[in-house]
Design a protein around this motif. Structure first.
Motif: not given
Length: 588
Positions: A15-18, A55-56, A255-262, A264-269
């Motif tokens: 989308g518009s997020t990097a 950084v998102e 960590l960089g493979n994940l979308s913002p939603a993924e 946020a759901a990651d247990p370590l993050w």
């Protein structure tokens, strides 16, 4: 002042997020400031004394690239004022634009000098970075919008002289694990060697990159069999290696493979965010959580998923973990455990333009080699008698007979899923199903024999920089072509079931250091394998060279497959020859 140790690396853009990842020299607030002044920030977190931030960056405009700067505590640290490279930029992908995807695997981290050009060849990824910096994009004419690294980003078990020097300064290499990596600090140093070279660092600062591991990111033959696993667990060093390998992989790659939603759901993050809220204004030390997470991920593979998906306009990319998710108990031996198989089953659907399945290990080896691996699996698992099982296991480890063909249960399961997609039983069939892979240190293209439905192709690009010795190239070439009748004969004698598909080679093998670039424009597919050469280049700087340039004609879904599939550029038949004109000047 804090300094930038590694990065910035542009990871997933959706989308518009990097996502922009960095490693810093100490605790800091990391900011990414766009050309229009918009700024996104994140504090660092620590793991084993190293400092990281992701950084998102939101609000990216569609249809254009925006230059950016990286600041540490309000001081600009990227780009360097004297950089010879173009500006680092971010861009949101246009949904209806053609997809251009670069991919490859197996890249050793050794110097770029005459000596190592002789021993390791020219680095294809660095060559491509230098060409892009000079405005050359290769035969496809435009730069890719995504880089997919398919394993062996680092070699934890085959270290360079520079890496060994670092290890020797820390511990006695006459004790296990010798000059192989032992802990997180050594992984951190190796990632710095792998990604710190200036041209590559610039490339990764603007080209979004996704990754998946393979065995050498941890150790050769990682999870080949239950016997291999027990051999490793009996050593004094394996536990620390696997914890460090998986923990550092999460930090540097996953960590960089994940979308913002993924994410946020990651247990370590999520644990990182919880600690930040509990201790505002203080850098979080995540060391204990990372180690505990990695230990559990190894001990209980179903507790965490390393596979992921990524949208590519009207197409879909599914990246499959073919290492950590294995079930090794002989009675249930599978490339993917039950949870991973169920997840993959959900991702393989139609109603998309093209389905891309990326797995570090080729799903389709040359068919003769596939049969040989299936036979060795049967022998090693004792299905042809206990007396032969030991020899089968020895061959499995010595000859790396542990691809999808050596996990026949999983191969049949995934082949069934993909067939249902290609036949239109999971929605409208895509124009093609493309398997993207690396690992084997030679490149090739194969096609599944089909009369209708989606076309199925296996595209392999390996290595980026770690060529097979010439003595082994003849063996690999023989295996690609000569093993087919032998494999068929041995399979009949052993009464093994026939593979669910038949497939044949249409291009390759090539043994050069390569990076492949795939273009998807509607139903049109084109791919090129690009390498480098230094002979005759000024200042020892590599020239971009074309190993192969293929047009892959994809007929409408459901149509008969009667058109010629590929046209190979003549340079591809002769090996590593330059197709592009030599540069007469350089843009800085």
């Amino acid at each position: 002042m804090a300094e930038l140790v590694l990065g910035p690396m542009v990871r997933r853009v959706e989308g518009s997020t990097a996502a922009v990842w960095v490693e810093t020299s100490r605790a800091a607030t990391v900011s990414v400031r766009l050309d229009d002044g918009a700024t996104s920030s994140a504090p660092t977190f620590a793991v084993h004394g190293h400092h990281y931030a992701l950084v998102e960056v939101t609000g990216l405009p569609h249809g254009g690239r925006v230059p950016y700067e990286v600041l540490l505590d309000d001081d600009v640290c990227w780009p360097a004022p004297d950089t010879p490279f173009p500006a680092s930029t971010l861009a949101a992908r246009q949904a209806d634009a053609p997809v251009r995807l670069a991919f490859g695997s197996c890249r050793t981290s050794v110097p770029h000098d005459d000596v190592h050009h002789l021993t390791h060849g020219v680095d294809a990824l660095r060559t491509y970075a230098l060409a892009l910096a000079d405005g050359e994009a290769g035969p496809l004419g435009q730069a890719p919008d995504l880089l997919l690294l398919l394993g062996d980003q680092v070699y934890a078990d085959a270290t360079s002289a520079e890496m060994r020097e670092f290890i020797e300064a820390r511990r006695d290499i006459t004790e296990e694990p010798g000059d192989e990596l032992a802990d997180f600090a050594e992984y951190a140093h190796l990632y710095g060697l792998a990604w710190g070279e200036p041209a590559l660092r610039w490339l990764l600062s603007w080209l979004p990159t996704l990754m998946i591991f393979d065995d050498h990111d941890v150790r050769d033959d990682w999870n080949t069999s239950l016997t291999w696993r027990r051999q490793m667990e009996a050593t004094s060093w394996w536990h620390e290696r696997i914890v460090a390998g998986l923990g550092s992989y999460w930090v540097y790659q996953h960590l960089g493979n994940l979308s913002p939603a993924e994410r946020a759901a990651d247990p370590l993050w999520a644990e990182l965010q919880r600690r930040r809220e509990a201790e505002p204004g203080t850098e979080v030390d995540l060391t204990d959580a990372v180690d505990a997470f990695a230990e559990r991920a190894d001990r209980e593979p179903e507790s965490y998923r390393w596979s992921y998906t990524h949208p590519l306009g009207a197409s879909r990319l599914v990246v499959v973990d073919s290492r950590a998710a294995r079930e090794l108990e002989p009675a249930r031996r599978s490339m993917l455990d039950d949870a991973e198989t169920a997840w993959l089953d959900e991702q393989l659907t139609g109603d998309i333009a093209h389905l891309l399945v990326a797995t570090s290990l080729p799903f389709l080896l040359p068919m003769g080699l596939h049969r040989v691996e299936a036979l060795d699996e049967a022998v090693a698992e004792g299905r042809l008698g206990r007396r032969l099982a030991t020899a089968g296991e020895w061959l499995r480890q010595e000859l790396d007979l542990e691809h999808w063909g050596a996990f026949s249960r999983s191969f049949a399961q995934v082949a069934r899923m993909v067939t249902e997609v290609a036949d239109g039983r999971r929605g409208a069939p895509p124009a093609s199903v493309l398997f993207l892979s690396g690992d084997v240190h030679f490149s090739y293209v194969t096609e599944v024999d089909r009369e209708s439905g989606s076309r199925m192709l296996q595209l392999v690009c390996s290595p980026i920089r770690n060529p097979l010795p010439r003595a082994l190239r003849a063996f690999a070439a023989l295996g690609s072509h000569g093993a087919r009748p032998l494999g068929a004969l041995l399979s009949r004698l052993a009464r093994l079931p026939e593979p669910p598909w038949r497939w044949h080679g249409i291009a390759g093998p090539w043994f050069d250091n390569n990076l492949a670039v795939l273009e998807i424009d509607g139903e049109r597919l084109r791919t090129a394998w690009l390498g480098g050469r230094v002979a005759g280049s000024p200042e020892g700087r590599p020239d971009l060279a074309v190993v192969a340039d293929l047009e892959l004609d994809v007929p409408p879904a459901g149509g008969a497959h009667r058109r010629p599939l590929a046209r190979v550029h003549p340079d591809g038949r002769r090996g590593l020859l330059a197709r592009l004109r030599r540069r007469t000047g350089r843009r800085r």
